[in-house]
Write a protein that holds these residues in place. Structure first.
Motif, PDB file in Angstrom:
ATOM      1  N   LEU A  29       0.808  -1.214   0.000  1.00 53.06           N
ATOM      2  CA  LEU A  29       0.000   0.000   0.000  1.00 53.06           C
ATOM      3  C   LEU A  29       0.842   1.265   0.000  1.00 53.06           C
ATOM      4  N   ASP A  51      -9.579   6.705   0.137  1.00 56.43           N
ATOM      5  CA  ASP A  51      -8.580   6.241  -0.828  1.00 56.43           C
ATOM      6  C   ASP A  51      -7.819   5.040  -0.285  1.00 56.43           C
ATOM      7  N   THR A  52      -7.403   5.119   0.979  1.00 52.43           N
ATOM      8  CA  THR A  52      -6.678   4.004   1.601  1.00 52.43           C
ATOM      9  C   THR A  52      -7.577   2.790   1.722  1.00 52.43           C
ATOM     10  N   ASP A  55      -7.861   1.196  -1.640  1.00 51.73           N
ATOM     11  CA  ASP A  55      -6.607   0.506  -1.980  1.00 51.73           C
ATOM     12  C   ASP A  55      -6.510  -0.827  -1.242  1.00 51.73           C
ATOM     13  N   ASP A  58      -8.915  -3.273  -2.861  1.00 49.80           N
ATOM     14  CA  ASP A  58      -8.374  -3.774  -4.135  1.00 49.80           C
ATOM     15  C   ASP A  58      -7.304  -4.830  -3.905  1.00 49.80           C
TER      16      ASP A  58
END
Length: 73
Positions: A29, A51-52, A55, A58
């Motif tokens: 990450l 956003d984190t 991520d 994903d």
């Protein structure tokens, strides 16, 4: 239990299911491993950005909503 703590426990659960250590996931990450440790710690309320979270979702191949479903599994 706070929503941040629940979120952190879910991140830890899915991370372990994928076989990553905190250090491995943090490296993928491009975040600090200590930050991830604080996010996952059950005794710390640590906020993360969307956003984190996206991520993480994903990388762990988990739909983002799973991390925020506090009533179900």
């Amino acid at each position: 239990m706070s929503k941040y703590k629940q979120l952190g426990l879910k991140i830890a659960y899915y991370r372990k299911m994928k076989g990553y250590t905190q250090e491995e996931l943090a490296e993928k990450l491009d975040i600090n491993a200590a930050f991830l440790g604080h996010v996952e710690a059950p005794n710390i309320d640590k906020a993360i950005s969307l956003d984190t979270l996206f991520d993480i979702a994903d990388l762990l191949d988990v739909p983002p909503y799973k991390f925020l479903d506090f009533d179900g599994n």
